[in-house]
Design a protein around this motif. Structure first.
Motif, PDB file in Angstrom:
ATOM      1  N   LYS A 112       0.890  -1.180   0.043  1.00 12.82           N
ATOM      2  CA  LYS A 112       0.127   0.108  -0.235  1.00 12.82           C
ATOM      3  C   LYS A 112       0.575   1.235  -0.032  1.00 12.82           C
ATOM      4  O   LYS A 112       0.565   2.365  -0.674  1.00 12.82           O
ATOM      5  CB  LYS A 112      -0.991   0.117   1.279  1.00 12.82           C
ATOM      6  CG  LYS A 112      -1.985  -0.963   1.150  1.00 12.82           C
ATOM      7  CD  LYS A 112      -2.845  -0.926   2.277  1.00 12.82           C
ATOM      8  CE  LYS A 112      -4.310  -1.817   2.055  1.00 12.82           C
ATOM      9  NZ  LYS A 112      -5.237  -1.799   3.248  1.00 12.82           N
ATOM     10  N   ALA A 116       0.901   4.196  -2.873  1.00  7.90           N
ATOM     11  CA  ALA A 116       0.442   5.729  -2.526  1.00  7.90           C
ATOM     12  C   ALA A 116       1.649   6.227  -3.275  1.00  7.90           C
ATOM     13  O   ALA A 116       1.719   7.642  -3.479  1.00  7.90           O
ATOM     14  CB  ALA A 116       0.500   5.923  -1.112  1.00  7.90           C
ATOM     15  N   ASP A 119       1.546   6.755  -7.157  1.00  5.40           N
ATOM     16  CA  ASP A 119       0.397   7.560  -7.438  1.00  5.40           C
ATOM     17  C   ASP A 119       0.804   9.159  -7.167  1.00  5.40           C
ATOM     18  O   ASP A 119       0.707   9.775  -7.857  1.00  5.40           O
ATOM     19  CB  ASP A 119      -0.744   7.155  -6.611  1.00  5.40           C
ATOM     20  CG  ASP A 119      -1.768   6.203  -7.215  1.00  5.40           C
ATOM     21  OD1 ASP A 119      -1.463   5.837  -8.505  1.00  5.40           O
ATOM     22  OD2 ASP A 119      -2.833   6.146  -6.544  1.00  5.40           O
ATOM     23  N   ARG A 120       1.419   9.271  -5.951  1.00  6.88           N
ATOM     24  CA  ARG A 120       1.659  10.569  -5.470  1.00  6.88           C
ATOM     25  C   ARG A 120       2.849  11.429  -6.436  1.00  6.88           C
ATOM     26  O   ARG A 120       2.623  12.482  -6.873  1.00  6.88           O
ATOM     27  CB  ARG A 120       2.270  10.678  -4.229  1.00  6.88           C
ATOM     28  CG  ARG A 120       2.583  12.181  -3.569  1.00  6.88           C
ATOM     29  CD  ARG A 120       2.753  12.183  -2.100  1.00  6.88           C
ATOM     30  NE  ARG A 120       4.166  11.274  -1.826  1.00  6.88           N
ATOM     31  CZ  ARG A 120       4.106  10.139  -1.150  1.00  6.88           C
ATOM     32  NH1 ARG A 120       2.717   9.623  -0.594  1.00  6.88           N
ATOM     33  NH2 ARG A 120       5.131   9.593  -0.614  1.00  6.88           N
ATOM     34  N   THR A 160      -9.538  15.796  -6.957  1.00  9.39           N
ATOM     35  CA  THR A 160      -9.667  16.019  -5.627  1.00  9.39           C
ATOM     36  C   THR A 160     -10.040  17.223  -5.017  1.00  9.39           C
ATOM     37  O   THR A 160     -10.541  17.339  -3.894  1.00  9.39           O
ATOM     38  CB  THR A 160      -8.146  15.394  -5.215  1.00  9.39           C
ATOM     39  OG1 THR A 160      -7.860  14.302  -5.325  1.00  9.39           O
ATOM     40  CG2 THR A 160      -8.079  15.549  -3.316  1.00  9.39           C
ATOM     41  N   GLN A 167      -8.326  11.814  -2.921  1.00  8.79           N
ATOM     42  CA  GLN A 167      -7.030  11.992  -2.338  1.00  8.79           C
ATOM     43  C   GLN A 167      -5.857  11.499  -3.368  1.00  8.79           C
ATOM     44  O   GLN A 167      -5.065  10.860  -3.054  1.00  8.79           O
ATOM     45  CB  GLN A 167      -7.118  10.510  -1.374  1.00  8.79           C
ATOM     46  CG  GLN A 167      -7.940  10.560  -0.049  1.00  8.79           C
ATOM     47  CD  GLN A 167      -7.640   9.542   0.798  1.00  8.79           C
ATOM     48  OE1 GLN A 167      -6.976   9.020   0.954  1.00  8.79           O
ATOM     49  NE2 GLN A 167      -8.787   9.158   1.720  1.00  8.79           N
ATOM     50  N   SER A 169      -5.637   9.778  -6.013  1.00  5.03           N
ATOM     51  CA  SER A 169      -5.437   8.411  -6.393  1.00  5.03           C
ATOM     52  C   SER A 169      -5.475   8.549  -7.828  1.00  5.03           C
ATOM     53  O   SER A 169      -6.520   8.622  -8.518  1.00  5.03           O
ATOM     54  CB  SER A 169      -6.371   7.462  -5.635  1.00  5.03           C
ATOM     55  OG  SER A 169      -5.903   6.338  -6.350  1.00  5.03           O
ATOM     56  N   ARG A 170      -4.309   8.287  -8.642  1.00  7.73           N
ATOM     57  CA  ARG A 170      -4.242   8.112  -9.857  1.00  7.73           C
ATOM     58  C   ARG A 170      -5.036   6.910 -10.484  1.00  7.73           C
ATOM     59  O   ARG A 170      -5.943   7.001 -11.331  1.00  7.73           O
ATOM     60  CB  ARG A 170      -2.668   7.973 -10.515  1.00  7.73           C
ATOM     61  CG  ARG A 170      -2.844   7.787 -11.959  1.00  7.73           C
ATOM     62  CD  ARG A 170      -3.069   9.308 -12.792  1.00  7.73           C
ATOM     63  NE  ARG A 170      -3.152   9.103 -14.134  1.00  7.73           N
ATOM     64  CZ  ARG A 170      -3.424   9.982 -14.947  1.00  7.73           C
ATOM     65  NH1 ARG A 170      -3.837  11.211 -14.665  1.00  7.73           N
ATOM     66  NH2 ARG A 170      -3.286   9.716 -16.156  1.00  7.73           N
ATOM     67  N   ARG A 171      -5.014   5.917  -9.814  1.00  8.43           N
ATOM     68  CA  ARG A 171      -5.585   4.609 -10.151  1.00  8.43           C
ATOM     69  C   ARG A 171      -7.203   4.945 -10.142  1.00  8.43           C
ATOM     70  O   ARG A 171      -8.069   4.273 -10.814  1.00  8.43           O
ATOM     71  CB  ARG A 171      -5.334   3.395  -9.416  1.00  8.43           C
ATOM     72  CG  ARG A 171      -3.947   3.049  -9.762  1.00  8.43           C
ATOM     73  CD  ARG A 171      -3.105   2.225  -8.675  1.00  8.43           C
ATOM     74  NE  ARG A 171      -2.898   2.746  -7.496  1.00  8.43           N
ATOM     75  CZ  ARG A 171      -3.119   2.449  -6.264  1.00  8.43           C
ATOM     76  NH1 ARG A 171      -3.423   0.894  -6.207  1.00  8.43           N
ATOM     77  NH2 ARG A 171      -2.844   3.095  -5.239  1.00  8.43           N
TER      78      ARG A 171
END
Length: 324
Positions: A112, A116, A119-120, A160, A167, A169-171
């Motif tokens: 996880k 994260a 994505d960030r 967002t 949050q 999140s690209r996915r």
């Protein structure tokens, strides 16, 4: 590839004590670029960055940010496979001397965290790319640019801003993007009329946005995000086999949100979308004129607002009743 040797990969994965032969990581790096990076930036910009021999400062900064995203996406894809050993004798868990197999909780936490980070870093890369888009003509002329800039919600960061639960999140954004487009086509475009195409053309061309247009865009984006989510949420935990699945501590379960909870989320999002759409329509009718938001004013959708002042009737003392 944008990461093509062991040293570049190791530089991005600062918390990794040892990165072995790059040939082990190369398939995961290639998969990360194909799955996450190229759909986000387009083949045109990807090929340009890959062929750079002496990048300038802006290009080097973008490369560094993209490599961070690639490295952690590759790590995410590699992680389940690098904990096992595959050979002629079958598949086994690696347990070198003076070590033990990783616990489930640790595996889930690391996975996880890697997701994260990936994505960030990708969202940071896209934000940087949008800020300096004039320095990347290949990006502006790409199909990826048309896809992202040709809609009201272009990134997870933008989504967002209007829906904090995203949050960045690209996915999750990629899962919702088609629903956002559906919301634009079926929910917002009928309200804006010709103004919709006019605003999108300005966004894609990078032309100045007037204050009233910026207000309209903000309201429209709020409506798109809420309506799109209300349409998507019943299907977010449905896989391609039409099974409802959820993940608990790394274990996939064939269950789902309760019907009452799911309906509550969907209805709340739909109610907020309807409210935002009403605000948008009221704003357009209150502010459109032949010179401001003229595309809407002349579209036939414009409704002249009713005056706020209503004259009270005069009461006759001879009548046995009175009017409020």
């Amino acid at each position: 590839m944008l990461i093509n040797d062991r040293e570049i990969l190791k530089k991005q994965l600062g918390g990794i004590q040892k990165v072995g032969d790059f040939a082990t990581w190369e398939p995961f790096v290639r998969s990360a670029e194909q799955t996450y990076i190229i759909p986000a930036i387009g083949w045109e910009l990807y090929n340009e960055l890959k062929s750079l021999q002496a990048p300038n400062t802006i290009q080097e900064t973008l490369l560094d940010q993209l490599r961070m995203a690639i490295a952690w996406f590759a790590y995410l894809e590699a992680f389940p496979h690098l904990t096992i050993s595959i050979g002629d004798a079958g598949i086994s868990v690696q347990t070198p001397a003076n070590s033990q197999a990783m616990g489930k909780w640790q595996f889930v936490a690391i996975t996880k965290e890697a997701a994260a980070k990936a994505d960030r870093y990708l969202e940071a890369s896209l934000s940087y790319l949008e800020k300096f888009e004039s320095s990347f003509p290949a990006w502006k002329n790409s199909s990826a640019y048309t896809l992202s800039r040709g809609c009201l919600i272009s990134s997870a960061t933008e989504a967002t801003r209007y829906f904090p639960a995203m949050q960045r999140s690209r996915r999750l954004f990629l899962n919702l993007r088609d629903y956002y487009q559906l919301a634009e086509d079926e929910f917002v475009r009928p309200i804006l009329g010709p103004l919709y195409g006019e605003l999108l053309a300005k966004i894609k061309a990078g032309n100045p946005i007037l204050d009233q247009e910026a207000e309209v865009l903000q309201m429209a984006r709020k409506a798109v995000v809420q309506y799109g989510f209300s349409q998507a949420v019943p299907y977010l935990n449905m896989n391609v086999d039409f099974r409802l699945v959820s993940e608990t501590d790394g274990i996939l379960n064939e269950d789902a949100l309760s019907v009452s909870r799911l309906n509550a989320i969907s209805q709340k999002a739909l109610a907020e979308a309807t409210e935002k759409a009403a605000e948008l329509r009221n704003y357009l009718n209150a502010n459109a004129s032949s010179t401001v938001l003229s595309a809407y004013y002349h579209s036939g959708l414009y409704v002249e607002p009713v005056g706020a002042y209503i004259k009270r009737p005069r009461n006759n003392p001879k009548n046995p009743y009175f009017a409020l």
